[in-house]
Design a protein around this motif. Structure first.
Motif, PDB file in Angstrom:
ATOM      1  N   GLU A 175       1.067  -1.420   0.154  1.00 30.11           N
ATOM      2  CA  GLU A 175       0.346  -0.311  -0.313  1.00 30.11           C
ATOM      3  C   GLU A 175       1.072   1.321  -0.120  1.00 30.11           C
ATOM      4  O   GLU A 175       1.712   1.643   0.374  1.00 30.11           O
ATOM      5  CB  GLU A 175      -1.244   0.175   1.304  1.00 30.11           C
ATOM      6  CG  GLU A 175      -1.720   0.872   1.272  1.00 30.11           C
ATOM      7  CD  GLU A 175      -2.883   0.858   2.552  1.00 30.11           C
ATOM      8  OE1 GLU A 175      -3.346   2.159   3.081  1.00 30.11           O
ATOM      9  OE2 GLU A 175      -3.345  -0.306   2.579  1.00 30.11           O
ATOM     10  N   LEU A 176       0.637   2.354  -1.026  1.00 29.83           N
ATOM     11  CA  LEU A 176       0.869   3.098  -1.035  1.00 29.83           C
ATOM     12  C   LEU A 176      -0.415   4.747  -1.160  1.00 29.83           C
ATOM     13  O   LEU A 176      -0.301   4.255  -1.851  1.00 29.83           O
ATOM     14  CB  LEU A 176       1.696   3.524  -2.208  1.00 29.83           C
ATOM     15  CG  LEU A 176       3.227   4.326  -2.171  1.00 29.83           C
ATOM     16  CD1 LEU A 176       4.947   3.853  -2.499  1.00 29.83           C
ATOM     17  CD2 LEU A 176       2.840   5.652  -3.495  1.00 29.83           C
ATOM     18  N   SER A 177       0.589   5.760  -0.440  1.00 30.17           N
ATOM     19  CA  SER A 177      -0.097   7.409  -0.918  1.00 30.17           C
ATOM     20  C   SER A 177       0.850   8.383  -1.220  1.00 30.17           C
ATOM     21  O   SER A 177       2.018   7.860  -0.177  1.00 30.17           O
ATOM     22  CB  SER A 177      -0.890   6.772   0.155  1.00 30.17           C
ATOM     23  OG  SER A 177      -0.821   7.705   1.491  1.00 30.17           O
ATOM     24  N   TYR A 178       0.180   8.769  -2.008  1.00 31.19           N
ATOM     25  CA  TYR A 178       1.513  10.034  -2.784  1.00 31.19           C
ATOM     26  C   TYR A 178       0.388  11.251  -2.429  1.00 31.19           C
ATOM     27  O   TYR A 178      -0.675  11.141  -2.639  1.00 31.19           O
ATOM     28  CB  TYR A 178       1.861   9.713  -3.523  1.00 31.19           C
ATOM     29  CG  TYR A 178       2.278  11.466  -4.029  1.00 31.19           C
ATOM     30  CD1 TYR A 178       3.841  11.156  -4.079  1.00 31.19           C
ATOM     31  CD2 TYR A 178       2.011  12.649  -4.735  1.00 31.19           C
ATOM     32  CE1 TYR A 178       4.661  12.531  -4.209  1.00 31.19           C
ATOM     33  CE2 TYR A 178       2.785  13.473  -5.038  1.00 31.19           C
ATOM     34  CZ  TYR A 178       3.858  13.478  -4.771  1.00 31.19           C
ATOM     35  OH  TYR A 178       5.194  14.625  -5.353  1.00 31.19           O
ATOM     36  N   ALA A 179       0.973  12.412  -1.354  1.00 28.99           N
ATOM     37  CA  ALA A 179       0.193  13.447  -1.700  1.00 28.99           C
ATOM     38  C   ALA A 179       1.357  14.517  -1.364  1.00 28.99           C
ATOM     39  O   ALA A 179       2.153  14.953  -0.931  1.00 28.99           O
ATOM     40  CB  ALA A 179      -0.610  13.544  -0.346  1.00 28.99           C
TER      41      ALA A 179
END
Length: 147
Positions: free
Chosen positions: A36-40
Protein backbone atom coordinates in the motif's frame (compact mmCIF):
# COMPACT_ATOMS: atom_id res chain seq x y z
CA UNK A 1 17.21 12.88 -5.11
CA UNK A 2 14.89 10.35 -6.73
CA UNK A 3 12.16 7.91 -5.79
CA UNK A 4 9.85 5.38 -7.37
CA UNK A 5 8.99 1.75 -7.76
CA UNK A 6 11.79 -0.59 -8.77
CA UNK A 7 11.03 -1.83 -12.33
CA UNK A 8 9.62 -5.14 -11.06
CA UNK A 9 6.94 -3.15 -9.19
CA UNK A 10 7.12 -4.77 -5.75
CA UNK A 11 9.67 -2.56 -3.98
CA UNK A 12 9.85 1.22 -3.63
CA UNK A 13 13.19 3.01 -3.56
CA UNK A 14 14.48 6.41 -2.47
CA UNK A 15 17.84 7.84 -3.46
CA UNK A 16 18.98 10.13 -0.64
CA UNK A 17 22.05 12.31 -0.31
CA UNK A 18 23.60 13.37 2.98
CA UNK A 19 26.70 15.41 3.69
CA UNK A 20 26.74 14.72 7.44
CA UNK A 21 26.95 11.66 9.66
CA UNK A 22 29.24 8.65 9.66
CA UNK A 23 28.93 7.81 5.97
CA UNK A 24 28.15 10.85 3.78
CA UNK A 25 27.12 10.26 0.18
CA UNK A 26 24.20 8.90 -1.81
CA UNK A 27 22.30 5.96 -0.41
CA UNK A 28 19.53 3.85 -1.85
CA UNK A 29 16.83 3.10 0.71
CA UNK A 30 14.54 0.34 -0.51
CA UNK A 31 11.21 -0.62 1.05
CA UNK A 32 10.41 -4.22 0.08
CA UNK A 33 7.04 -5.91 -0.50
CA UNK A 34 5.09 -2.63 -0.66
CA UNK A 35 1.39 -3.49 -0.46
CA UNK A 36 0.00 0.00 0.00
CA UNK A 37 1.34 3.42 -0.94
CA UNK A 38 -0.22 6.89 -0.96
CA UNK A 39 1.24 10.14 -2.23
CA UNK A 40 0.11 13.66 -1.36
CA UNK A 41 1.57 17.05 -2.08
CA UNK A 42 3.22 18.97 0.75
CA UNK A 43 3.15 22.21 -1.27
CA UNK A 44 0.49 24.64 -0.05
CA UNK A 45 -2.48 25.44 -2.30
CA UNK A 46 -1.52 29.09 -2.77
CA UNK A 47 2.05 28.09 -3.67
CA UNK A 48 0.74 25.55 -6.20
CA UNK A 49 -1.28 28.33 -7.83
CA UNK A 50 1.82 30.54 -8.16
CA UNK A 51 3.92 27.60 -9.42
CA UNK A 52 1.58 26.32 -12.13
CA UNK A 53 3.47 27.53 -15.21
CA UNK A 54 5.95 25.51 -17.21
CA UNK A 55 8.82 27.82 -16.19
CA UNK A 56 8.73 26.15 -12.76
CA UNK A 57 9.50 22.63 -14.05
CA UNK A 58 12.86 23.56 -15.56
CA UNK A 59 15.41 25.38 -13.42
CA UNK A 60 17.01 27.29 -16.29
CA UNK A 61 13.58 28.35 -17.60
CA UNK A 62 12.73 29.61 -14.11
CA UNK A 63 15.96 31.65 -14.03
CA UNK A 64 15.29 32.99 -17.54
CA UNK A 65 11.78 34.04 -16.45
CA UNK A 66 13.30 36.28 -13.77
CA UNK A 67 12.92 33.85 -10.85
CA UNK A 68 9.18 34.32 -10.32
CA UNK A 69 7.75 33.63 -6.87
CA UNK A 70 6.58 30.03 -6.44
CA UNK A 71 7.79 26.49 -5.92
CA UNK A 72 10.58 25.53 -8.34
CA UNK A 73 9.88 21.90 -9.31
CA UNK A 74 12.83 22.06 -11.70
CA UNK A 75 15.42 21.66 -8.97
CA UNK A 76 14.66 17.94 -9.46
CA UNK A 77 15.20 17.11 -5.79
CA UNK A 78 13.41 17.81 -2.53
CA UNK A 79 14.59 18.52 0.99
CA UNK A 80 13.91 15.48 3.16
CA UNK A 81 12.47 17.44 6.04
CA UNK A 82 10.93 16.48 8.37
CA UNK A 83 12.02 13.11 6.95
CA UNK A 84 11.01 9.56 7.73
CA UNK A 85 9.00 8.29 10.66
CA UNK A 86 7.69 4.89 11.66
CA UNK A 87 3.94 4.68 12.29
CA UNK A 88 3.61 2.61 15.48
CA UNK A 89 1.28 1.08 16.25
CA UNK A 90 -0.13 0.75 12.75
CA UNK A 91 -3.61 -0.65 12.15
CA UNK A 92 -2.88 -0.81 8.40
CA UNK A 93 0.34 -2.80 8.90
CA UNK A 94 -1.37 -5.14 11.37
CA UNK A 95 -4.22 -5.81 8.93
CA UNK A 96 -1.79 -6.57 6.11
CA UNK A 97 0.31 -8.82 8.39
CA UNK A 98 -2.82 -10.83 9.19
CA UNK A 99 -3.75 -11.09 5.52
CA UNK A 100 -0.27 -12.12 4.33
CA UNK A 101 1.10 -14.01 7.32
CA UNK A 102 4.30 -11.92 7.32
CA UNK A 103 5.43 -9.00 9.49
CA UNK A 104 4.45 -5.65 7.95
CA UNK A 105 5.32 -2.07 8.90
CA UNK A 106 4.12 1.42 8.08
CA UNK A 107 6.26 4.51 7.47
CA UNK A 108 5.79 8.05 6.25
CA UNK A 109 8.38 10.04 4.32
CA UNK A 110 7.80 13.78 4.25
CA UNK A 111 9.74 16.37 2.26
CA UNK A 112 9.14 19.97 1.30
CA UNK A 113 7.46 18.61 -1.87
CA UNK A 114 5.48 15.47 -0.91
CA UNK A 115 4.32 13.01 1.73
CA UNK A 116 4.46 9.30 0.97
CA UNK A 117 2.89 6.77 3.29
CA UNK A 118 3.65 3.10 2.69
CA UNK A 119 3.04 -0.31 4.17
CA UNK A 120 5.95 -2.69 3.56
CA UNK A 121 7.72 -5.81 4.82
CA UNK A 122 11.39 -4.85 5.19
CA UNK A 123 13.94 -2.15 4.60
CA UNK A 124 17.28 -2.32 2.79
CA UNK A 125 19.90 0.36 2.31
CA UNK A 126 23.13 0.59 0.37
CA UNK A 127 25.60 3.35 -0.31
CA UNK A 128 25.76 3.96 -4.05
CA UNK A 129 28.31 6.80 -4.21
CA UNK A 130 30.23 9.35 -2.17
CA UNK A 131 28.55 12.22 -4.05
CA UNK A 132 27.38 15.08 -1.80
CA UNK A 133 27.50 18.05 -4.18
CA UNK A 134 23.76 18.76 -4.28
CA UNK A 135 23.02 18.78 -0.57
CA UNK A 136 26.36 20.43 0.27
CA UNK A 137 25.53 23.35 -2.01
CA UNK A 138 22.09 24.03 -0.53
CA UNK A 139 22.19 23.01 3.12
CA UNK A 140 24.18 25.19 5.49
CA UNK A 141 25.42 23.15 8.47
CA UNK A 142 24.47 24.49 11.88
CA UNK A 143 27.37 25.54 14.02
CA UNK A 144 28.17 23.12 16.82
CA UNK A 145 29.34 26.02 18.97
CA UNK A 146 26.96 27.74 21.34
CA UNK A 147 26.21 31.44 20.92
Amino acid sequence: MDHGFIPHGRDYSFLVESSIGKDPGRHQVQFTHVVELSYATAVADDVWARSWGEAFVDYQSWLDAGEPDGYVWGTCWSLAWPGIRAIEPSAKAAAWATRLGCPMYEAEIETDRFRINLVFHSLRSAKVSSETSTVSSVVIPLSSQGS
